[in-house]
Structures are given as structure tokens and as C-alpha cells.
Design a protein around this motif. Structure first.
Motif, PDB file in Angstrom:
ATOM      1  N   ARG A  11       0.834  -1.215   0.000  1.00 25.11           N
ATOM      2  CA  ARG A  11       0.000   0.000   0.000  1.00 25.11           C
ATOM      3  C   ARG A  11       0.862   1.257   0.000  1.00 25.11           C
ATOM      4  O   ARG A  11       0.539   2.232  -0.661  1.00 25.11           O
ATOM      5  CB  ARG A  11      -0.932   0.015   1.195  1.00 25.11           C
ATOM      6  CG  ARG A  11      -2.056  -0.960   1.079  1.00 25.11           C
ATOM      7  CD  ARG A  11      -2.984  -0.824   2.235  1.00 25.11           C
ATOM      8  NE  ARG A  11      -3.961  -1.903   2.210  1.00 25.11           N
ATOM      9  CZ  ARG A  11      -4.992  -1.958   3.003  1.00 25.11           C
ATOM     10  NH1 ARG A  11      -5.198  -1.006   3.884  1.00 25.11           N
ATOM     11  NH2 ARG A  11      -5.830  -2.967   2.914  1.00 25.11           N
ATOM     12  N   SER A  12       1.934   1.216   0.751  1.00 20.22           N
ATOM     13  CA  SER A  12       2.845   2.366   0.785  1.00 20.22           C
ATOM     14  C   SER A  12       3.448   2.616  -0.591  1.00 20.22           C
ATOM     15  O   SER A  12       3.563   3.763  -1.030  1.00 20.22           O
ATOM     16  CB  SER A  12       3.969   2.141   1.792  1.00 20.22           C
ATOM     17  OG  SER A  12       3.447   2.036   3.088  1.00 20.22           O
ATOM     18  N   LEU A  13       3.818   1.540  -1.272  1.00 20.16           N
ATOM     19  CA  LEU A  13       4.365   1.682  -2.619  1.00 20.16           C
ATOM     20  C   LEU A  13       3.323   2.275  -3.564  1.00 20.16           C
ATOM     21  O   LEU A  13       3.629   3.195  -4.326  1.00 20.16           O
ATOM     22  CB  LEU A  13       4.840   0.334  -3.161  1.00 20.16           C
ATOM     23  CG  LEU A  13       5.325   0.387  -4.617  1.00 20.16           C
ATOM     24  CD1 LEU A  13       6.618   1.186  -4.728  1.00 20.16           C
ATOM     25  CD2 LEU A  13       5.487  -1.002  -5.189  1.00 20.16           C
ATOM     26  N   ILE A  14       2.088   1.784  -3.499  1.00 23.10           N
ATOM     27  CA  ILE A  14       1.033   2.291  -4.378  1.00 23.10           C
ATOM     28  C   ILE A  14       0.806   3.780  -4.124  1.00 23.10           C
ATOM     29  O   ILE A  14       0.640   4.566  -5.067  1.00 23.10           O
ATOM     30  CB  ILE A  14      -0.277   1.493  -4.196  1.00 23.10           C
ATOM     31  CG1 ILE A  14      -0.082   0.042  -4.651  1.00 23.10           C
ATOM     32  CG2 ILE A  14      -1.431   2.153  -4.937  1.00 23.10           C
ATOM     33  CD1 ILE A  14       0.264  -0.141  -6.112  1.00 23.10           C
ATOM     34  N   ALA A  15       0.828   4.201  -2.873  1.00 21.58           N
ATOM     35  CA  ALA A  15       0.658   5.622  -2.550  1.00 21.58           C
ATOM     36  C   ALA A  15       1.786   6.442  -3.168  1.00 21.58           C
ATOM     37  O   ALA A  15       1.550   7.523  -3.726  1.00 21.58           O
ATOM     38  CB  ALA A  15       0.613   5.821  -1.035  1.00 21.58           C
ATOM     39  N   ALA A  64      10.507   5.067  -4.631  1.00 24.50           N
ATOM     40  CA  ALA A  64      10.925   4.343  -3.423  1.00 24.50           C
ATOM     41  C   ALA A  64      12.382   3.874  -3.520  1.00 24.50           C
ATOM     42  O   ALA A  64      12.732   2.806  -3.021  1.00 24.50           O
ATOM     43  CB  ALA A  64       9.990   3.166  -3.144  1.00 24.50           C
ATOM     44  N   ASN A  65      13.224   4.659  -4.164  1.00 21.22           N
ATOM     45  CA  ASN A  65      14.666   4.396  -4.270  1.00 21.22           C
ATOM     46  C   ASN A  65      15.026   3.051  -4.874  1.00 21.22           C
ATOM     47  O   ASN A  65      16.160   2.600  -4.750  1.00 21.22           O
ATOM     48  CB  ASN A  65      15.343   4.519  -2.904  1.00 21.22           C
ATOM     49  CG  ASN A  65      15.237   5.903  -2.350  1.00 21.22           C
ATOM     50  OD1 ASN A  65      15.370   6.884  -3.077  1.00 21.22           O
ATOM     51  ND2 ASN A  65      14.970   6.007  -1.071  1.00 21.22           N
ATOM     52  N   ARG A  66      14.069   2.396  -5.518  1.00 20.26           N
ATOM     53  CA  ARG A  66      14.347   1.051  -6.012  1.00 20.26           C
ATOM     54  C   ARG A  66      13.642   0.731  -7.325  1.00 20.26           C
ATOM     55  O   ARG A  66      14.168   0.021  -8.158  1.00 20.26           O
ATOM     56  CB  ARG A  66      13.908   0.056  -4.939  1.00 20.26           C
ATOM     57  CG  ARG A  66      14.001  -1.374  -5.340  1.00 20.26           C
ATOM     58  CD  ARG A  66      13.607  -2.258  -4.194  1.00 20.26           C
ATOM     59  NE  ARG A  66      13.563  -3.647  -4.634  1.00 20.26           N
ATOM     60  CZ  ARG A  66      13.328  -4.656  -3.861  1.00 20.26           C
ATOM     61  NH1 ARG A  66      13.107  -4.472  -2.592  1.00 20.26           N
ATOM     62  NH2 ARG A  66      13.303  -5.872  -4.342  1.00 20.26           N
ATOM     63  N   TYR A  67      12.458   1.245  -7.487  1.00 22.16           N
ATOM     64  CA  TYR A  67      11.644   0.908  -8.647  1.00 22.16           C
ATOM     65  C   TYR A  67      11.643   2.057  -9.651  1.00 22.16           C
ATOM     66  O   TYR A  67      11.802   3.213  -9.283  1.00 22.16           O
ATOM     67  CB  TYR A  67      10.203   0.596  -8.222  1.00 22.16           C
ATOM     68  CG  TYR A  67      10.143  -0.551  -7.258  1.00 22.16           C
ATOM     69  CD1 TYR A  67      10.272  -1.856  -7.707  1.00 22.16           C
ATOM     70  CD2 TYR A  67       9.997  -0.339  -5.897  1.00 22.16           C
ATOM     71  CE1 TYR A  67      10.255  -2.922  -6.813  1.00 22.16           C
ATOM     72  CE2 TYR A  67       9.971  -1.390  -4.999  1.00 22.16           C
ATOM     73  CZ  TYR A  67      10.103  -2.678  -5.461  1.00 22.16           C
ATOM     74  OH  TYR A  67      10.094  -3.719  -4.587  1.00 22.16           O
ATOM     75  N   GLY A  68      11.455   1.690 -10.897  1.00 24.78           N
ATOM     76  CA  GLY A  68      11.405   2.703 -11.938  1.00 24.78           C
ATOM     77  C   GLY A  68      10.087   2.654 -12.686  1.00 24.78           C
ATOM     78  O   GLY A  68       9.599   1.580 -13.032  1.00 24.78           O
ATOM     79  N   VAL A  79       3.615   5.569  -5.815  1.00 22.13           N
ATOM     80  CA  VAL A  79       3.431   5.536  -7.268  1.00 22.13           C
ATOM     81  C   VAL A  79       2.371   6.554  -7.673  1.00 22.13           C
ATOM     82  O   VAL A  79       2.566   7.307  -8.641  1.00 22.13           O
ATOM     83  CB  VAL A  79       3.051   4.117  -7.751  1.00 22.13           C
ATOM     84  CG1 VAL A  79       2.562   4.136  -9.191  1.00 22.13           C
ATOM     85  CG2 VAL A  79       4.238   3.170  -7.602  1.00 22.13           C
ATOM     86  N   GLN A  80       1.273   6.618  -6.948  1.00 28.54           N
ATOM     87  CA  GLN A  80       0.219   7.582  -7.277  1.00 28.54           C
ATOM     88  C   GLN A  80       0.742   9.014  -7.196  1.00 28.54           C
ATOM     89  O   GLN A  80       0.430   9.839  -8.052  1.00 28.54           O
ATOM     90  CB  GLN A  80      -0.979   7.400  -6.345  1.00 28.54           C
ATOM     91  CG  GLN A  80      -1.768   6.157  -6.656  1.00 28.54           C
ATOM     92  CD  GLN A  80      -2.889   5.907  -5.656  1.00 28.54           C
ATOM     93  OE1 GLN A  80      -2.771   6.227  -4.474  1.00 28.54           O
ATOM     94  NE2 GLN A  80      -3.963   5.316  -6.150  1.00 28.54           N
ATOM     95  N   ARG A  81       1.533   9.301  -6.186  1.00 30.12           N
ATOM     96  CA  ARG A  81       2.106  10.645  -6.041  1.00 30.12           C
ATOM     97  C   ARG A  81       3.013  10.979  -7.221  1.00 30.12           C
ATOM     98  O   ARG A  81       2.936  12.070  -7.796  1.00 30.12           O
ATOM     99  CB  ARG A  81       2.883  10.734  -4.720  1.00 30.12           C
ATOM    100  CG  ARG A  81       3.327  12.137  -4.362  1.00 30.12           C
ATOM    101  CD  ARG A  81       4.009  12.164  -3.006  1.00 30.12           C
ATOM    102  NE  ARG A  81       5.322  11.560  -3.020  1.00 30.12           N
ATOM    103  CZ  ARG A  81       6.413  12.127  -3.528  1.00 30.12           C
ATOM    104  NH1 ARG A  81       6.350  13.316  -4.074  1.00 30.12           N
ATOM    105  NH2 ARG A  81       7.574  11.514  -3.491  1.00 30.12           N
ATOM    106  N   MET A  82       3.850  10.022  -7.616  1.00 35.80           N
ATOM    107  CA  MET A  82       4.772  10.262  -8.728  1.00 35.80           C
ATOM    108  C   MET A  82       4.025  10.396 -10.056  1.00 35.80           C
ATOM    109  O   MET A  82       4.390  11.209 -10.907  1.00 35.80           O
ATOM    110  CB  MET A  82       5.816   9.150  -8.805  1.00 35.80           C
ATOM    111  CG  MET A  82       6.697   9.050  -7.569  1.00 35.80           C
ATOM    112  SD  MET A  82       7.489  10.614  -7.117  1.00 35.80           S
ATOM    113  CE  MET A  82       8.797  10.635  -8.297  1.00 35.80           C
ATOM    114  N   VAL A  83       2.971   9.613 -10.229  1.00 36.62           N
ATOM    115  CA  VAL A  83       2.189   9.686 -11.459  1.00 36.62           C
ATOM    116  C   VAL A  83       1.482  11.047 -11.574  1.00 36.62           C
ATOM    117  O   VAL A  83       1.380  11.607 -12.664  1.00 36.62           O
ATOM    118  CB  VAL A  83       1.206   8.488 -11.529  1.00 36.62           C
ATOM    119  CG1 VAL A  83       0.134   8.691 -12.581  1.00 36.62           C
ATOM    120  CG2 VAL A  83       1.980   7.213 -11.810  1.00 36.62           C
ATOM    121  N   GLU A  84       1.035  11.575 -10.457  1.00 38.40           N
ATOM    122  CA  GLU A  84       0.429  12.915 -10.471  1.00 38.40           C
ATOM    123  C   GLU A  84       1.459  13.950 -10.913  1.00 38.40           C
ATOM    124  O   GLU A  84       1.140  14.859 -11.683  1.00 38.40           O
ATOM    125  CB  GLU A  84      -0.136  13.265  -9.096  1.00 38.40           C
ATOM    126  CG  GLU A  84      -1.402  12.511  -8.769  1.00 38.40           C
ATOM    127  CD  GLU A  84      -1.908  12.786  -7.366  1.00 38.40           C
ATOM    128  OE1 GLU A  84      -1.526  13.810  -6.759  1.00 38.40           O
ATOM    129  OE2 GLU A  84      -2.697  11.968  -6.867  1.00 38.40           O
TER     130      GLU A  84
END
Length: 102
Positions: free
Chosen positions: A30-34, A63-67, A36-41
Motif C-alpha cells: 500500500r505504501s508503494l502504491i501511494a 521508493a529508491n528502487r523501482y522505476g 506511485v500515485q504521487r509520482m504519477v500525479e
């Protein structure tokens, strides 16, 4: 603001990471999804903010790991892949070159 368009593959990759994180520790997905949503905005407002990954595709670190691998296009920001940036990225780079005929 540009529309965000997730490819089926990118959505599947994000879902897989989410499930792995949730299996390892409750609410970590859930933290990752939050995040991702912030970055997508941000991408929606500033589609050229990420650095080039394999031109014309760009990347944005989450999250310093995913692209988030994406391409700003006339129709919107197309998310091509969601990937762990620590893995071998050469197959993904080749796939993007093939997509864009390079």
C-alpha cells in the motif's frame, strides 16, 4: 495535466510487486502504491521531468528502487514498464528499442 495511460504489461508488473511486498510485510504494498500515485500525479503535470532511460522513454525512480518507465506522447503519458531498477535492464532496453524501431 496529461492523461496517464498504463500499458497492460506495466500494470501487471506493478501488481506483481505490490503482491510481493504485501506477502513480505502487511501494508508495504500500500505504501508503494501511494508513492506511485504521487509520482504519477507529478508526471501528469510535468511529463518531461524524468531522465532518459532508452530514448524516447524516460524513467522516474520510486521508493529508491523501482522505476516507472514511460514515454510522453501527444495522447498522454504512456507508462511502459514498472521495474526493479536493480535487475538486469538490458532486455527491457532492447524491448523499448524494438517498440520504437531503433
Amino acid at each position: 495535466m496529461m492523461e496517464i495511460i498504463w500499458t497492460a504489461g506495466a500494470g501487471r508488473e506493478l501488481q506483481e510487486v505490490y503482491e510481493q511486498l504485501e506477502d513480505a510485510r502487511e501494508n508495504s504494498g500500500r505504501s508503494l502504491i501511494a508513492e506511485v500515485q504521487r509520482m504519477v500525479e507529478l508526471l501528469s503535470a510535468q511529463p518531461h521531468m524524468g531522465s532518459f532511460f532508452e530514448k524516447p522513454a524516460r524513467k522516474l525512480l520510486v521508493a529508491n528502487r523501482y522505476g516507472i518507465i514511460y514515454s510522453p506522447e501527444d495522447r498522454g503519458v504512456v507508462v511502459l514498464s514498472f521495474v526493479d531498477m536493480r535487475r538486469d535492464l538490458q532486455p527491457l532496453r532492447k524491448r523499448i528499442r524494438d517498440w520504437y524501431g531503433r
